[in-house]
Design a protein around this motif. Structure first.
Motif, PDB file in Angstrom:
ATOM      1  N   ALA A  81      20.579  11.101   4.804  1.00 50.19           N
ATOM      2  CA  ALA A  81      21.138   9.822   3.858  1.00 50.19           C
ATOM      3  C   ALA A  81      20.251   9.532   2.587  1.00 50.19           C
ATOM      4  O   ALA A  81      20.589   9.181   1.850  1.00 50.19           O
ATOM      5  N   ALA A  82      18.618   9.357   2.862  1.00 48.26           N
ATOM      6  CA  ALA A  82      18.278   9.630   1.631  1.00 48.26           C
ATOM      7  C   ALA A  82      18.505  10.630   1.077  1.00 48.26           C
ATOM      8  O   ALA A  82      17.968  10.188  -0.421  1.00 48.26           O
ATOM      9  N   ALA A  83      18.783  11.229   0.897  1.00 49.74           N
ATOM     10  CA  ALA A  83      19.191  12.790   0.347  1.00 49.74           C
ATOM     11  C   ALA A  83      20.580  12.578  -0.475  1.00 49.74           C
ATOM     12  O   ALA A  83      20.908  12.673  -0.884  1.00 49.74           O
ATOM     13  N   LEU A  84      21.386  11.555  -0.281  1.00 52.91           N
ATOM     14  CA  LEU A  84      22.859  11.371  -0.806  1.00 52.91           C
ATOM     15  C   LEU A  84      22.264   9.789  -1.491  1.00 52.91           C
ATOM     16  O   LEU A  84      21.631   9.209  -1.399  1.00 52.91           O
ATOM     17  N   PRO A  85      24.328   9.913  -1.930  1.00 49.63           N
ATOM     18  CA  PRO A  85      24.043   8.511  -3.271  1.00 49.63           C
ATOM     19  C   PRO A  85      23.909   6.993  -2.430  1.00 49.63           C
ATOM     20  O   PRO A  85      24.646   7.161  -1.481  1.00 49.63           O
ATOM     21  N   LYS A  86      22.987   6.141  -3.176  1.00 43.33           N
ATOM     22  CA  LYS A  86      23.126   5.151  -2.013  1.00 43.33           C
ATOM     23  C   LYS A  86      24.124   4.398  -2.599  1.00 43.33           C
ATOM     24  O   LYS A  86      25.189   5.169  -3.776  1.00 43.33           O
ATOM     25  N   GLY A  87      24.489   3.280  -1.869  1.00 44.94           N
ATOM     26  CA  GLY A  87      25.206   2.307  -1.687  1.00 44.94           C
ATOM     27  C   GLY A  87      26.190   2.778  -1.264  1.00 44.94           C
ATOM     28  O   GLY A  87      26.277   3.903  -0.344  1.00 44.94           O
ATOM     29  N   GLY A  88      27.726   2.658  -1.399  1.00 43.02           N
ATOM     30  CA  GLY A  88      28.816   2.701  -0.768  1.00 43.02           C
ATOM     31  C   GLY A  88      29.020   1.726   0.267  1.00 43.02           C
ATOM     32  O   GLY A  88      27.889   0.358   0.668  1.00 43.02           O
ATOM     33  N   ASP A  89      30.368   1.416   0.598  1.00 43.43           N
ATOM     34  CA  ASP A  89      30.924   0.210   1.653  1.00 43.43           C
ATOM     35  C   ASP A  89      30.721   0.680   3.267  1.00 43.43           C
ATOM     36  O   ASP A  89      30.530   1.500   3.653  1.00 43.43           O
ATOM     37  N   LEU A  90      29.760  -1.243   3.316  1.00 45.24           N
ATOM     38  CA  LEU A  90      29.346  -1.091   5.176  1.00 45.24           C
ATOM     39  C   LEU A  90      30.764  -1.648   6.088  1.00 45.24           C
ATOM     40  O   LEU A  90      30.679  -1.338   7.147  1.00 45.24           O
ATOM     41  N   GLY A  91      31.295  -2.103   5.370  1.00 47.27           N
ATOM     42  CA  GLY A  91      32.347  -2.469   6.084  1.00 47.27           C
ATOM     43  C   GLY A  91      32.001  -4.482   6.822  1.00 47.27           C
ATOM     44  O   GLY A  91      32.773  -4.155   7.382  1.00 47.27           O
ATOM     45  N   GLU A  92      30.650  -4.872   6.187  1.00 48.04           N
ATOM     46  CA  GLU A  92      30.841  -5.560   7.285  1.00 48.04           C
ATOM     47  C   GLU A  92      31.582  -7.167   7.087  1.00 48.04           C
ATOM     48  O   GLU A  92      32.236  -7.375   7.877  1.00 48.04           O
ATOM     49  N   TYR A 105      35.042  -6.405   8.381  1.00 46.93           N
ATOM     50  CA  TYR A 105      34.917  -6.521   9.962  1.00 46.93           C
ATOM     51  C   TYR A 105      34.810  -7.965  10.347  1.00 46.93           C
ATOM     52  O   TYR A 105      35.160  -8.339  11.524  1.00 46.93           O
ATOM     53  N   ARG A 106      33.662  -8.943   9.935  1.00 46.18           N
ATOM     54  CA  ARG A 106      33.996 -10.056  10.013  1.00 46.18           C
ATOM     55  C   ARG A 106      35.250 -11.048  10.142  1.00 46.18           C
ATOM     56  O   ARG A 106      35.468 -11.332  11.106  1.00 46.18           O
ATOM     57  N   LEU A 125      38.710 -13.321  17.089  1.00 37.02           N
ATOM     58  CA  LEU A 125      38.522 -12.991  18.662  1.00 37.02           C
ATOM     59  C   LEU A 125      37.227 -14.496  18.676  1.00 37.02           C
ATOM     60  O   LEU A 125      37.008 -14.832  19.888  1.00 37.02           O
ATOM     61  N   THR A 126      36.391 -14.234  17.289  1.00 36.19           N
ATOM     62  CA  THR A 126      35.154 -14.805  17.238  1.00 36.19           C
ATOM     63  C   THR A 126      35.302 -16.684  17.476  1.00 36.19           C
ATOM     64  O   THR A 126      34.647 -17.232  18.524  1.00 36.19           O
ATOM     65  N   GLN A 127      36.198 -17.690  16.975  1.00 35.08           N
ATOM     66  CA  GLN A 127      36.773 -18.478  17.214  1.00 35.08           C
ATOM     67  C   GLN A 127      37.065 -18.987  18.531  1.00 35.08           C
ATOM     68  O   GLN A 127      37.031 -19.879  19.346  1.00 35.08           O
ATOM     69  N   THR A 128      37.874 -17.725  19.410  1.00 36.19           N
ATOM     70  CA  THR A 128      38.869 -18.262  20.507  1.00 36.19           C
ATOM     71  C   THR A 128      37.420 -17.624  21.802  1.00 36.19           C
ATOM     72  O   THR A 128      38.167 -17.466  23.084  1.00 36.19           O
ATOM     73  N   GLU A 129      36.455 -16.918  21.597  1.00 40.63           N
ATOM     74  CA  GLU A 129      34.894 -17.006  22.957  1.00 40.63           C
ATOM     75  C   GLU A 129      35.278 -18.006  23.922  1.00 40.63           C
ATOM     76  O   GLU A 129      35.641 -17.581  24.581  1.00 40.63           O
ATOM     77  N   SER A 130      35.197 -18.801  23.679  1.00 43.49           N
ATOM     78  CA  SER A 130      35.022 -19.806  24.105  1.00 43.49           C
ATOM     79  C   SER A 130      36.129 -20.303  25.423  1.00 43.49           C
ATOM     80  O   SER A 130      36.067 -20.082  26.974  1.00 43.49           O
ATOM     81  N   ALA A 131      37.963 -20.041  25.080  1.00 44.33           N
ATOM     82  CA  ALA A 131      38.681 -19.627  25.513  1.00 44.33           C
ATOM     83  C   ALA A 131      38.475 -18.141  26.528  1.00 44.33           C
ATOM     84  O   ALA A 131      39.866 -18.549  27.391  1.00 44.33           O
ATOM     85  N   TYR A 132      38.576 -17.077  25.261  1.00 45.76           N
ATOM     86  CA  TYR A 132      38.272 -16.066  26.484  1.00 45.76           C
ATOM     87  C   TYR A 132      37.050 -16.018  27.599  1.00 45.76           C
ATOM     88  O   TYR A 132      37.260 -15.153  28.665  1.00 45.76           O
ATOM     89  N   GLU A 133      36.545 -16.830  27.934  1.00 48.22           N
ATOM     90  CA  GLU A 133      35.339 -16.641  28.572  1.00 48.22           C
ATOM     91  C   GLU A 133      35.710 -17.890  29.817  1.00 48.22           C
ATOM     92  O   GLU A 133      35.589 -17.517  31.129  1.00 48.22           O
ATOM     93  N   LEU A 134      37.410 -18.907  29.248  1.00 45.49           N
ATOM     94  CA  LEU A 134      37.771 -19.574  30.809  1.00 45.49           C
ATOM     95  C   LEU A 134      39.044 -18.389  31.478  1.00 45.49           C
ATOM     96  O   LEU A 134      38.789 -18.252  32.543  1.00 45.49           O
TER      97      LEU A 134
END
Length: 359
Positions: A84-95, A98-99, A105-114
């Motif tokens: 990674a250190a030898a490759l060009p810096k930057g680029g998309d991590l997709g965080e 993803y979020r 799913l995050t908002q309905t987490e408590s419902a899925y616990e039920l």
């Protein structure tokens, strides 16, 4: 069928461990491709760190299986950091993407616990408590299709076909791209005697994901309508998928004449088709590049005297070969011819069953 052939012939390769050099080379080129495609290769480093952390416990069967062929190590992590250190810096991590994708799913987490609690209650034979918990989950997240499907399963199990249909209807209206809802509603329609609606649902589910349940249901519908050959085809496909439903499909095939002695002249054609479905044939290249043939006995009785015909598609030439030995009930045999050829040559060969004896 082709995928199953490849999976079977390549089993030895899949189950073998890759060497360290092969893994490091795979990481190197993978990270180069990531960088060239605009992604940040440090993501590969973080993934390897995660694998290394997960490998310490190996409590999950999936994780254990994954690490059997892709062993994580501190060496791989360090080498990936250097790459990674030898490759060009930057680029998309997709965080951010993803979020955003995970927000629901995050908002309905408590419902899925039920829902998890409801599954536990159901395993403890407390269907009433399971229903109460899922209804609470629906109040918290009314647009989660799987919650409605869960109620459908409860109603179907208890014999409430109307309630089951209504709940599966709701699940499909919220997410028509999940095969399970179509399969289960198809079973409800079938139990209610609506064969046309059941067939439509089974066929729709097959477009999303082929399952033994849908194949078996279609086989039953075809058999009831007198389409014997079509029913045999569906049953054979369901039997080939295995499991409890596959076992039921095998019995259905046997009841239609497989292995039965004394077939009448009027049933000889159907019996022949049924016999052909009793012995499944797959062919393709082995991991050594040789032509191999897989024979799968889908009956509950041993088969011997198997005679195969190998034809060159579009060439007209063919040969017949009788296989020695016996294929046990429900067993498969892999025959490696030892003849090396290209994939195109292998694809041009068609292997069919000419005859066999039921013991």
């Amino acid at each position: 069928q082709a995928a199953q052939t490849v999976a079977t012939l390549g089993a030895a390769l899949t189950n073998s461990k890759y060497g360290r050099d092969a893994e490091l080379e795979s990481d190197l080129y993978g990270m180069r491709y990531m960088s060239a495609a605009g992604y940040n290769p440090i993501g590969a480093v973080e993934l390897q760190k995660t694998f290394l952390r997960l490998s310490e416990g190996r409590n999950s069967d999936f994780i254990s299986g994954l690490f059997a062929t892709h062993p994580p190590s501190a060496t791989r992590v360090m080498k990936n950091i250097e790459t990674a250190a030898a490759l060009p810096k930057g680029g998309d991590l997709g965080e951010a993407r993803y979020r955003n994708a995970m927000r629901t799913l995050t908002q309905t987490e408590s419902a899925y616990e039920l829902l998890d609690e409801a599954n536990v209650a159901l395993k403890n034979n407390n269907a009433a408590q399971a229903r109460t918990l899922v209804n609470r989950a629906i109040k918290a997240a009314p647009r989660e299709a799987h919650f409605h499907s869960f109620l459908g399963d409860l109603d179907r199990t208890s014999g409430n076909l109307r309630g089951a249909k209504n709940n599966y209807d709701k699940a499909i209206s919220l997410n028509r791209n999940f095969y399970y809802y179509h399969v289960r509603r198809g079973e409800v329609y079938q139990a209610a005697g609506n064969a046309n609606a059941a067939k439509t649902d089974f066929e729709n589910s097959m477009k999303l994901l082929p399952t033994a349940e849908a194949q078996f249901g279609l086989g039953q519908i075809a058999q009831a309508s007198g389409a014997t050959a079509q029913a045999q085809q569906y049953y054979a496909q369901a039997a080939n998928l295995g499991g409890p439903v596959g076992a039921k499909a095998t019995k259905a095939l046997e009841s239609m004449g497989i292995g039965a002695a004394g077939q009448s002249a009027g049933n000889q054609q159907n019996a022949l088709a049924s016999r052909q479905n009793a012995l499944i044939v797959n062919s393709g290249l082995s991991q050594r590049g040789t032509f191999a043939i897989q024979l799968i006995n889908k009956t509950s009785r041993p088969l011997s005297g198997v005679t195969l015909n190998i034809t060159g598609v579009g060439q007209g030439n063919s040969s017949t070969q009788t296989i020695s030995g016996t294929i046990g009930a429900g067993k498969s045999e892999l025959i490696d011819t030892g003849r090396r050829m290209s994939r195109a040559q292998a694809n041009a060969l068609k292997v069919t069953v000419v005859d066999f004896q039921v013991r």
